[in-house]
Design a protein around this motif. Structure first.
Motif, PDB file in Angstrom:
ATOM      1  N   GLY A   1     127.117 -23.255 103.067  1.00 40.05           N
ATOM      2  CA  GLY A   1     128.544 -23.459 104.361  1.00 40.05           C
ATOM      3  C   GLY A   1     129.150 -22.014 104.217  1.00 40.05           C
ATOM      4  N   GLU A   2     129.232 -21.510 103.183  1.00 37.99           N
ATOM      5  CA  GLU A   2     130.121 -20.289 103.497  1.00 37.99           C
ATOM      6  C   GLU A   2     129.310 -19.061 104.107  1.00 37.99           C
ATOM      7  OE1 GLU A   2     131.103 -19.414  99.329  1.00 37.99           O
ATOM      8  OE2 GLU A   2     133.061 -20.370  99.414  1.00 37.99           O
ATOM      9  N   ALA A   3     127.893 -19.051 103.660  1.00 40.35           N
ATOM     10  CA  ALA A   3     126.846 -18.183 104.386  1.00 40.35           C
ATOM     11  C   ALA A   3     127.199 -18.441 105.995  1.00 40.35           C
ATOM     12  CB  ALA A   3     125.636 -18.060 103.780  1.00 40.35           C
ATOM     13  N   PHE A   4     126.979 -19.679 106.379  1.00 43.18           N
ATOM     14  CA  PHE A   4     127.183 -19.862 107.759  1.00 43.18           C
ATOM     15  C   PHE A   4     128.227 -19.696 108.457  1.00 43.18           C
ATOM     16  CE2 PHE A   4     128.528 -23.055 111.098  1.00 43.18           C
ATOM     17  CZ  PHE A   4     127.507 -22.802 111.806  1.00 43.18           C
ATOM     18  N   LEU A   5     129.456 -19.722 107.882  1.00 42.31           N
ATOM     19  CA  LEU A   5     130.899 -19.212 108.225  1.00 42.31           C
ATOM     20  C   LEU A   5     130.738 -18.005 108.654  1.00 42.31           C
ATOM     21  CD1 LEU A   5     133.112 -21.542 106.173  1.00 42.31           C
ATOM     22  CD2 LEU A   5     132.520 -21.750 108.571  1.00 42.31           C
ATOM     23  N   ARG A   6     130.457 -16.995 107.600  1.00 43.27           N
ATOM     24  CA  ARG A   6     130.281 -15.689 107.764  1.00 43.27           C
ATOM     25  C   ARG A   6     129.585 -15.223 108.756  1.00 43.27           C
ATOM     26  NH1 ARG A   6     130.236 -15.865 101.736  1.00 43.27           N
ATOM     27  NH2 ARG A   6     132.480 -15.305 101.130  1.00 43.27           N
ATOM     28  N   GLN A   7     128.418 -15.876 109.109  1.00 45.72           N
ATOM     29  CA  GLN A   7     127.540 -15.592 110.094  1.00 45.72           C
ATOM     30  C   GLN A   7     128.052 -15.629 111.480  1.00 45.72           C
ATOM     31  OE1 GLN A   7     124.038 -17.830 109.878  1.00 45.72           O
ATOM     32  NE2 GLN A   7     122.722 -16.916 111.546  1.00 45.72           N
ATOM     33  N   ILE A   8     129.048 -16.667 111.404  1.00 49.26           N
ATOM     34  CA  ILE A   8     129.536 -16.866 112.916  1.00 49.26           C
ATOM     35  C   ILE A   8     130.999 -16.185 113.034  1.00 49.26           C
ATOM     36  CG2 ILE A   8     128.400 -18.916 113.014  1.00 49.26           C
ATOM     37  CD1 ILE A   8     130.979 -20.621 112.523  1.00 49.26           C
ATOM     38  N   GLY A   9     131.126 -15.452 112.030  1.00 46.83           N
ATOM     39  CA  GLY A   9     132.446 -14.612 112.104  1.00 46.83           C
ATOM     40  C   GLY A   9     133.769 -15.212 111.604  1.00 46.83           C
ATOM     41  N   VAL A  10     133.717 -16.337 110.507  1.00 47.88           N
ATOM     42  CA  VAL A  10     134.663 -16.726 109.845  1.00 47.88           C
ATOM     43  C   VAL A  10     134.827 -16.609 108.700  1.00 47.88           C
ATOM     44  CG1 VAL A  10     136.038 -18.843 109.553  1.00 47.88           C
ATOM     45  CG2 VAL A  10     134.944 -18.556 111.810  1.00 47.88           C
ATOM     46  N   GLU A  11     135.596 -15.854 108.103  1.00 48.86           N
ATOM     47  CA  GLU A  11     135.521 -15.436 106.603  1.00 48.86           C
ATOM     48  C   GLU A  11     136.204 -16.340 105.645  1.00 48.86           C
ATOM     49  OE1 GLU A  11     134.214 -13.422 103.571  1.00 48.86           O
ATOM     50  OE2 GLU A  11     133.880 -12.702 105.332  1.00 48.86           O
ATOM     51  N   PRO A  12     135.778 -17.260 104.926  1.00 42.96           N
ATOM     52  CA  PRO A  12     136.082 -18.286 104.135  1.00 42.96           C
ATOM     53  C   PRO A  12     136.840 -17.926 102.823  1.00 42.96           C
ATOM     54  CG  PRO A  12     133.718 -18.199 103.631  1.00 42.96           C
ATOM     55  CD  PRO A  12     134.203 -16.909 104.627  1.00 42.96           C
ATOM     56  N   ASN A  13     137.666 -16.788 103.072  1.00 40.30           N
ATOM     57  CA  ASN A  13     138.383 -16.589 101.739  1.00 40.30           C
ATOM     58  C   ASN A  13     139.920 -16.359 102.232  1.00 40.30           C
ATOM     59  OD1 ASN A  13     138.774 -14.033 103.300  1.00 40.30           O
ATOM     60  ND2 ASN A  13     137.075 -12.978 101.934  1.00 40.30           N
ATOM     61  N   GLY A  14     140.844 -15.725 101.318  1.00 37.38           N
ATOM     62  CA  GLY A  14     141.939 -15.607 101.556  1.00 37.38           C
ATOM     63  C   GLY A  14     142.840 -16.825 101.350  1.00 37.38           C
ATOM     64  N   THR A  15     143.530 -17.341 102.671  1.00 45.14           N
ATOM     65  CA  THR A  15     144.179 -18.835 102.665  1.00 45.14           C
ATOM     66  C   THR A  15     143.146 -19.672 102.639  1.00 45.14           C
ATOM     67  OG1 THR A  15     144.811 -18.501 105.080  1.00 45.14           O
ATOM     68  CG2 THR A  15     146.416 -17.567 103.420  1.00 45.14           C
ATOM     69  N   TRP A  16     142.141 -19.536 103.252  1.00 43.36           N
ATOM     70  CA  TRP A  16     141.095 -20.664 103.420  1.00 43.36           C
ATOM     71  C   TRP A  16     140.614 -21.263 101.722  1.00 43.36           C
ATOM     72  CZ3 TRP A  16     140.437 -23.375 107.473  1.00 43.36           C
ATOM     73  CH2 TRP A  16     140.592 -22.783 108.547  1.00 43.36           C
ATOM     74  N   THR A  17     141.059 -22.691 101.493  1.00 43.32           N
ATOM     75  CA  THR A  17     140.622 -23.121 100.108  1.00 43.32           C
ATOM     76  C   THR A  17     139.887 -24.555 100.449  1.00 43.32           C
ATOM     77  OG1 THR A  17     142.721 -22.334  99.371  1.00 43.32           O
ATOM     78  CG2 THR A  17     141.559 -24.317  98.427  1.00 43.32           C
ATOM     79  N   LEU A  18     138.649 -24.777  99.743  1.00 40.95           N
ATOM     80  CA  LEU A  18     137.913 -25.842  99.928  1.00 40.95           C
ATOM     81  C   LEU A  18     138.626 -26.767  99.225  1.00 40.95           C
ATOM     82  CD1 LEU A  18     134.843 -26.857 100.471  1.00 40.95           C
ATOM     83  CD2 LEU A  18     134.274 -26.290  98.098  1.00 40.95           C
ATOM     84  N   THR A  19     138.831 -27.830  99.917  1.00 37.47           N
ATOM     85  CA  THR A  19     139.900 -28.840  99.469  1.00 37.47           C
ATOM     86  C   THR A  19     139.034 -30.162  99.200  1.00 37.47           C
ATOM     87  OG1 THR A  19     140.434 -29.382 101.593  1.00 37.47           O
ATOM     88  CG2 THR A  19     141.783 -28.052 100.650  1.00 37.47           C
ATOM     89  N   SER A  20     137.815 -30.352  99.744  1.00 38.01           N
ATOM     90  CA  SER A  20     137.052 -31.430  99.624  1.00 38.01           C
ATOM     91  C   SER A  20     135.531 -31.285  99.526  1.00 38.01           C
ATOM     92  CB  SER A  20     137.399 -32.753 100.630  1.00 38.01           C
ATOM     93  OG  SER A  20     136.522 -33.908 100.602  1.00 38.01           O
ATOM     94  N   GLN A  21     134.700 -31.654  98.843  1.00 38.93           N
ATOM     95  CA  GLN A  21     133.154 -31.805  98.834  1.00 38.93           C
ATOM     96  C   GLN A  21     132.884 -33.194  98.332  1.00 38.93           C
ATOM     97  OE1 GLN A  21     133.291 -28.196  95.722  1.00 38.93           O
ATOM     98  NE2 GLN A  21     131.476 -29.360  95.531  1.00 38.93           N
ATOM     99  N   THR A  22     132.154 -33.972  99.181  1.00 41.00           N
ATOM    100  CA  THR A  22     131.707 -35.274  98.691  1.00 41.00           C
ATOM    101  C   THR A  22     130.381 -35.410  99.210  1.00 41.00           C
ATOM    102  OG1 THR A  22     132.319 -35.875 100.941  1.00 41.00           O
ATOM    103  CG2 THR A  22     133.865 -36.364  98.710  1.00 41.00           C
ATOM    104  N   TYR A  23     129.558 -36.254  98.255  1.00 37.11           N
ATOM    105  CA  TYR A  23     127.966 -36.430  98.811  1.00 37.11           C
ATOM    106  C   TYR A  23     127.875 -37.871  99.393  1.00 37.11           C
ATOM    107  CZ  TYR A  23     123.151 -37.340  97.970  1.00 37.11           C
ATOM    108  OH  TYR A  23     122.059 -37.796  98.115  1.00 37.11           O
ATOM    109  N   HIS A  24     127.287 -37.785 100.492  1.00 35.73           N
ATOM    110  CA  HIS A  24     126.881 -39.025 101.122  1.00 35.73           C
ATOM    111  C   HIS A  24     125.596 -39.602 101.201  1.00 35.73           C
ATOM    112  CE1 HIS A  24     131.159 -39.443 102.094  1.00 35.73           C
ATOM    113  NE2 HIS A  24     130.914 -38.170 102.546  1.00 35.73           N
ATOM    114  N   GLU A  25     124.934 -40.812 101.061  1.00 38.73           N
ATOM    115  CA  GLU A  25     123.542 -41.041 101.210  1.00 38.73           C
ATOM    116  C   GLU A  25     123.371 -42.468 101.852  1.00 38.73           C
ATOM    117  OE1 GLU A  25     120.483 -42.179  97.689  1.00 38.73           O
ATOM    118  OE2 GLU A  25     121.335 -40.421  97.429  1.00 38.73           O
ATOM    119  N   SER A  26     122.392 -42.202 102.686  1.00 35.30           N
ATOM    120  CA  SER A  26     122.064 -43.519 103.234  1.00 35.30           C
ATOM    121  C   SER A  26     120.301 -43.670 103.110  1.00 35.30           C
ATOM    122  CB  SER A  26     122.146 -43.281 104.881  1.00 35.30           C
ATOM    123  OG  SER A  26     121.333 -44.356 105.605  1.00 35.30           O
TER     124      SER A  26
END
Length: 237
Positions: A45-70
């Motif tokens: 996910g972070e690599a994708f953000l950097r690729q599109i010009g959004v740097e996921p650092n500084g004030t950006w904080t990962l607040t949720s990561q969940t796994y879903h399955e169907s």
């Protein structure tokens, strides 16, 4: 722009990708365990953000990561980032879904709005929570979630507000509609600006006294005095 299997939205002024969804994507093998870990999903996910010009650092904080399955269609990790400034979640959100086998980005959305209200906190989280509990009249409330955030009262496009936001359950509930509430309290005035009660089909909470289950954030009020909110990704672009 969009197509039969994918949608893509790009900000016209900056060229930043603000939303993407692969509507036709399905995990290739739903019977086996996920092939990537949550840590690997975040890295993708972070690599994708950097690729599109959004740097996921500084004030950006990962607040949720969940796994879903169907069992029929999907195995995926759901990731959320918020910008946190001295304990306050700004009017910003990155939402992303990553395939749990191939690491492919299935969907993504970016919100990063300028803060247009004073970051004035006159109520602690406990004081704001007490206002909601007193209004509901619950005897043994359970705090399931709590944050201090800049968002929109009643949802976008309501007025931008610095608010305490809570998710509260009621173990003494006798009806589904009395079992759970989402509430927003203006952090400067103490006004309850949102009180969302669920529909009656929500399951009843188990009876019995339970203690508040999470700690409320403690904003750095000293650091907030005179502090300048950092620019949005669009302003930087």
């Amino acid at each position: 722009m969009g197509g039969p299997g994918a949608n893509l939205w790009i900000d016209q002024e900056t060229g930043l990708t603000v939303e993407f969804s692969n509507l036709s994507y399905r995990s290739p093998d739903v019977a086996s365990p996920p092939k990537i870990t949550a840590v690997e999903a975040v890295a993708r996910g972070e690599a994708f953000l950097r690729q599109i010009g959004v740097e996921p650092n500084g004030t950006w904080t990962l607040t949720s990561q969940t796994y879903h399955e169907s069992s029929l269609t999907d195995k995926e990790f759901e990731l959320k980032w918020r910008r946190i400034f001295h304990g306050i979640e700004l009017a910003s959100l990155i939402y992303m879904v990553v395939d749990a086998d191939e690491g492919q980005i299935i969907s993504y959305a970016l919100v990063d709005d300028p803060v247009v209200v004073p970051l004035q906190v006159n109520l602690t989280g406990e004081e704001a929570l007490a206002l909601v509990i007193n209004k509901k009249g619950w005897q043994h409330p359970v705090l399931e979630g709590g944050r201090l955030q800049v968002w929109y009262a009643g949802g976008y496009p309501g007025p931008q507000t610095l608010m305490w936001s809570f998710e509260i359950s009621n173990p003494d509930a006798k009806t589904g509609s009395d079992s759970y509430v989402r509430a927003d309290v203006d952090a400067a005035t103490g006004e309850i600006v949102g009180l969302g009660e669920p529909a009656g089909f929500f399951g009843l909470m188990p009876k019995g006294k339970r203690k508040v289950s999470i700690m409320l954030p403690k904003p750095n009020l000293k650091a907030l005095r005179g502090a300048k909110v950092p620019p949005t990704v669009f302003q930087l672009a």
